[in-house]
Design an enzyme around this catalytic site. Structure first.
Site, PDB file in Angstrom:
ATOM      1  N   LYS A 126     -19.745  28.424  11.098  1.00 52.83           N
ATOM      2  CA  LYS A 126     -20.943  29.217  10.836  1.00 52.83           C
ATOM      3  C   LYS A 126     -21.905  28.432   9.952  1.00 52.83           C
ATOM      4  CE  LYS A 126     -22.090  33.802   8.914  1.00 52.83           C
ATOM      5  NZ  LYS A 126     -21.481  35.016   8.303  1.00 52.83           N
ATOM      6  N   SER A 201     -22.923  38.831  10.881  1.00 51.98           N
ATOM      7  CA  SER A 201     -23.786  37.660  10.855  1.00 51.98           C
ATOM      8  C   SER A 201     -23.165  36.415  11.476  1.00 51.98           C
ATOM      9  CB  SER A 201     -24.176  37.351   9.410  1.00 51.98           C
ATOM     10  OG  SER A 201     -23.018  37.107   8.614  1.00 51.98           O
ATOM     11  N   SER A 225     -19.027  41.145   9.431  1.00 55.53           N
ATOM     12  CA  SER A 225     -19.695  39.972   9.989  1.00 55.53           C
ATOM     13  C   SER A 225     -18.787  39.024  10.745  1.00 55.53           C
ATOM     14  CB  SER A 225     -20.412  39.192   8.869  1.00 55.53           C
ATOM     15  OG  SER A 225     -21.452  39.968   8.331  1.00 55.53           O
TER      16      SER A 225
END
Length: 483
Positions: A126, A201, A225
């Site tokens: 990420k 996210s 997330s």
């Protein structure tokens, strides 16, 4: 007051429905692009643990494996926009170094496994995590030119374990929304249907892994997330017990009361890889868990909740999700014990960022909450009470099944109309308990279905073991483009 409340409820519901109708109308005229094609290369369909074993035995070269995943990313990324910056040249050099190490014979297979449990395995990260040489903006324009000079703690540990990062993946701006879109990299798209969201996210992670472009990845979870993107993209994601995996090296990091909410954890296509990656991420903290402990379904008690009891601000649970949860519960009950508790879960709201519309909305929510410190204190106390109740209820042998989200992956921008649907995941950040999101096949429309498996604190081994059981007895990751 009763009349006023009814009027308010009517206005809010009507506004939400009108907004959804407008979004869907726009989506209708934008066409219906096909899902990405399913991966054909057998290496792309192999768990990370098996890839590492084969590389250590010299049955396949890491450079061949890495090149296979690079080729897949080049095939799918123009459609899904998941990987936002690559390090393919560096990855191939690192894979060549792995091949040289194996062929040198200086370490036998057993020693290689002890030293490098993920030897030569491709990894995605990420973008919110520092990866040396890669951007680390979290979608914030003011950080667009920034490049990481070091690695986040978990990234460093995974690299030391032999994993090879291929690049960084998209996230929502400042990691505070459940659609991964920002003003630097744009919008990521679902590999099963690009008209639908990837979640957030850690949405880029979910999308690239779900498409077959990566096999394991690094995500973070402050309100779902990891679990929402894992669910929307048909893969596995694990939110560990709070405090087990270090959060250092990501932006933004949690501060103050949010420290206990934020968790770093693994995202994988195969459940057998979850404990392997979690061990590496946790380091010495893995001793606080019992990941090696054998789990017997007959010794467990199972609880199931199909919804949160209903709420004005949260969507009803889709029927297909209820059906697949009942099917899972029935499967588990073949060997276990059951209960259907009626306790009610507390909702949690937070906001931090600004600039994109969802980020601004969340920031405004936080400011309004700060105007009522007395109410905040009451909510914190309620959360503590519920945390004690959940841990007491589940004990060391209890499992709760709960929806991953009330809706099957929404279309782009639809979350704006129902911003609090993340409550289905966010509540478990408040409680600090471990949760594993499991894929359970595809809906009639070809989008992933899933479920959350929850246990009490430090009983991560229970949820991880059940994830592997459900894969073997029902269904796990289903490649996109297969129906």
């Amino acid at each position: 007051m009763s009349i006023l409340r009814r009027v308010l409820v009517f206005v809010l519901r009507t506004s939400s429905r009108l907004l959804l109708a407008v979004i869907r109308l726009i989506s209708f005229f934008s066409g219906n692009p096909p899902p990405v094609s399913p991966p054909r290369d057998p290496l792309l369909l192999t768990p990370a643990s098996v890839l590492a074993d084969r590389i250590r035995r010299g049955e396949v070269k890491s450079s061949v494996v890495v090149q296979s995943f690079i080729s897949r990313i080049r095939e799918v990324n123009p459609t899904i926009n998941a990987l936002v910056c690559d390090r393919f040249d560096e990855a191939l050099r690192e894979a060549k170094a792995v091949d040289d190490l194996v062929s040198s014979g200086t370490q036998d297979e057993r020693t290689l496994k002890e030293n490098y449990p993920l030897l030569g395995v491709p990894l995605s990260v990420k973008e919110a995590f520092a990866l040396q040489g890669m951007p680390n903006s979290s979608g914030l324009l003011s950080r667009r030119s920034l490049r990481s000079e070091t690695d986040a703690t978990v990234v460093s540990r995974l690299k030391r374990a032999g994993a090879i990062p291929l690049g960084v993946t998209n996230c929502s701006e400042l990691c505070m929304w459940y659609e991964s879109s920002n003003n630097i990299y744009g919008q990521s798209r679902n590999p099963y249907n690009p008209q639908h969201i990837v979640g957030g996210s850690s949405g880029g992670e979910g999308s690239i892994i779900g498409s077959g472009g990566s096999v394991i990845g690094v995500g973070s979870d402050i309100g779902g997330s990891i679990r929402m993107p894992a669910y929307f993209n048909g893969i596995y994601g694990h939110k560990p017990t709070s405090g087990i995996v270090p959060n250092e090296g990501q932006f933004p990091n949690a501060h103050g009361c949010r420290t206990e909410l934020l968790c770093t954890g693994p995202m994988c296509r195969y459940p057998a890889d979850l404990p392997l990656v979690l061990k590496v991420m946790a380091g010495k903290n893995v001793e606080k868990l019992s990941l090696e402990k054998e789990v017997s379904l007959r010794s467990l008690r199972f609880f199931s909740m199909e919804n949160d009891g209903g709420c004005l601000f949260v969507s009803p649970v889709d029927k297909e999700l209820v059906q697949v949860q009942r099917r899972s519960f029935t499967e588990l009950m073949a060997d276990g014990n059951s209960m259907w508790p009626s306790f009610e879960l507390v909702k949690w709201m937070f906001g931090l960022s600004k600039h994109t519309l969802p980020a601004i909305g969340l920031a405004l929510t936080e400011k309004l909450a700060n105007l009522n410190p007395e109410g905040n204190a009451k909510m914190i106390q309620k959360a503590k009470n519920l945390k004690e109740e959940i841990n007491s209820l589940l004990g060391d042998d209890g499992i709760l099944l709960y929806p991953s989200h009330p809706k099957i992956a929404p279309k782009h921008n639809e979350p704006i109309a129902m911003p609090f649907n993340f409550a289905y995941t966010g509540i478990f950040n408040v409680l600090g308990v471990p949760v594993t999101q499991c894929p359970l096949g595809l809906s009639e429309g070809g989008l992933p279905l899933g479920i959350q498996i929850i246990s009490s604190q430090h009983n991560d081994h229970l949820t991880l073991a059940l994830a592997q059981y459900l894969e073997s007895s029902l269904v796990g990751w289903t490649p996109p483009g297969c129906i």
